[in-house]
Design a protein around this motif. Structure first.
Motif, short mmCIF file in Angstrom:
data_model
loop_
_atom_site.label_atom_id
_atom_site.label_comp_id
_atom_site.label_asym_id
_atom_site.label_seq_id
_atom_site.Cartn_x
_atom_site.Cartn_y
_atom_site.Cartn_z
N ILE A 97 19.31 26.57 -30.81
CA ILE A 97 18.43 27.59 -31.39
C ILE A 97 19.15 28.32 -32.53
O ILE A 97 18.53 28.71 -33.51
CB ILE A 97 17.87 28.57 -30.33
CG1 ILE A 97 16.68 29.38 -30.88
CG2 ILE A 97 18.92 29.54 -29.84
CD1 ILE A 97 15.44 28.59 -31.07
N CYS A 98 20.46 28.49 -32.42
CA CYS A 98 21.23 29.11 -33.49
C CYS A 98 21.14 28.27 -34.77
O CYS A 98 20.95 28.82 -35.86
CB CYS A 98 22.70 29.29 -33.09
SG CYS A 98 22.97 30.59 -31.88
N ALA A 99 21.27 26.96 -34.62
CA ALA A 99 21.17 26.06 -35.78
C ALA A 99 19.80 26.15 -36.43
O ALA A 99 19.67 26.22 -37.66
CB ALA A 99 21.49 24.63 -35.37
N VAL A 100 18.76 26.18 -35.61
CA VAL A 100 17.39 26.27 -36.12
C VAL A 100 17.18 27.60 -36.85
O VAL A 100 16.63 27.64 -37.95
CB VAL A 100 16.36 26.12 -34.96
CG1 VAL A 100 14.96 26.48 -35.42
CG2 VAL A 100 16.41 24.71 -34.40
N LYS A 101 17.63 28.69 -36.24
CA LYS A 101 17.45 30.02 -36.84
C LYS A 101 18.27 30.17 -38.11
O LYS A 101 17.81 30.75 -39.09
CB LYS A 101 17.82 31.12 -35.85
CG LYS A 101 16.94 31.17 -34.61
CD LYS A 101 15.58 31.72 -34.93
CE LYS A 101 14.76 31.91 -33.67
NZ LYS A 101 13.54 32.65 -33.90
N ASP A 102 19.50 29.66 -38.11
CA ASP A 102 20.33 29.74 -39.32
C ASP A 102 19.70 28.97 -40.47
O ASP A 102 19.70 29.43 -41.61
CB ASP A 102 21.74 29.19 -39.05
CG ASP A 102 22.61 30.17 -38.28
OD1 ASP A 102 22.26 31.36 -38.21
OD2 ASP A 102 23.66 29.74 -37.75
N GLU A 103 19.13 27.82 -40.16
CA GLU A 103 18.45 27.03 -41.19
C GLU A 103 17.26 27.80 -41.76
O GLU A 103 16.99 27.76 -42.95
CB GLU A 103 18.01 25.69 -40.60
CG GLU A 103 17.42 24.75 -41.60
CD GLU A 103 18.41 24.31 -42.67
OE1 GLU A 103 17.95 24.09 -43.82
OE2 GLU A 103 19.60 24.18 -42.38
N ALA A 104 16.57 28.52 -40.90
CA ALA A 104 15.41 29.29 -41.33
C ALA A 104 15.79 30.47 -42.23
O ALA A 104 14.97 30.97 -42.99
CB ALA A 104 14.62 29.80 -40.12
N LEU A 105 17.03 30.92 -42.13
CA LEU A 105 17.47 32.05 -42.96
C LEU A 105 17.53 31.69 -44.44
O LEU A 105 17.54 32.56 -45.29
CB LEU A 105 18.83 32.57 -42.49
CG LEU A 105 18.83 33.34 -41.18
CD1 LEU A 105 20.25 33.64 -40.75
CD2 LEU A 105 18.04 34.62 -41.30
#
Length: 193
Positions: A97-105
């Motif tokens: 989820i961290c990878a997904v959220k970081d990508e969304a930033l």
């Protein structure tokens, strides 16, 4: 005659209130995610957490748990932050989820995006743990979140001029790589300790 009109008006108002409550309850039970979205749009993050939690109980999906943690942080209530951020950081899919959220930033808050979501969650968790009086857990959470996760608790320590917490965080920061940000945090804490 006036009593009949008054009684009818009161019955009508009570019926409308009951109907509104039923619609509200059905909306919450059937579609808690849309209720959470509505609450987020109005800034009612405390109730948004409740709705997101219900959705998480239905799905067990990590993104719903992340929403609980994010709404908990935005609510400003430590009990929400402690509960949901701890659940999130110990979830087996936390890295995903961290990878997904970081990508969304898309470019990130601090000029880079790798590790920002993790630091955001751990930093807020550490600050809540500090406010709850558990300095050792706060230090551990900051360390787990990386360099950026130290910012929020150090600001809290600085605002309170808490010598004991400053000393514990200084010890932890001295073991970190000496980046410019870490050096600045050490300078802030040395003034308190």
């Amino acid at each position: 005659m006036n009593k009949v009109v008054l009684k009818t008006a009161l019955i009508t108002i009570a019926a409308l209130a009951a109907a509104a409550l039923i619609v509200f309850a059905m909306w919450l039970v059937i579609s808690p995610q849309t209720m959470a979205t509505s609450c987020e749009k109005t800034g009612n993050y405390s109730f948004a957490v409740t709705c997101a939690d219900l959705r998480y109980k239905y799905t067990g999906d990590i993104s719903d748990l992340a929403r609980c943690a994010e709404d908990g942080i935005l609510s400003g209530k430590d009990e929400h932050i402690l509960s949901y951020c701890e659940k999130l950081t110990t979830h087996e899919e936390f890295g995903k989820i961290c990878a997904v959220k970081d990508e969304a930033l898309s470019g990130g808050i601090y000029g880079e995006h790798t590790g920002e979501y993790k630091a955001y969650i751990f930093g807020n968790l550490a600050a809540a743990q500090y406010r709850a009086g558990d300095i050792d857990k706060a230090v551990a959470s900051s360390k787990a979140g990386g360099e950026l996760a130290y910012l929020k608790p150090v600001i809290e320590i600085s605002e309170r001029a808490d010598k004991l917490a400053a000393e514990k965080f200084l010890t932890a920061l001295e073991n970190e790589e000496k980046t410019e940000r870490i050096k600045n945090l050490i300078d802030i804490l040395e003034k308190i300790a």
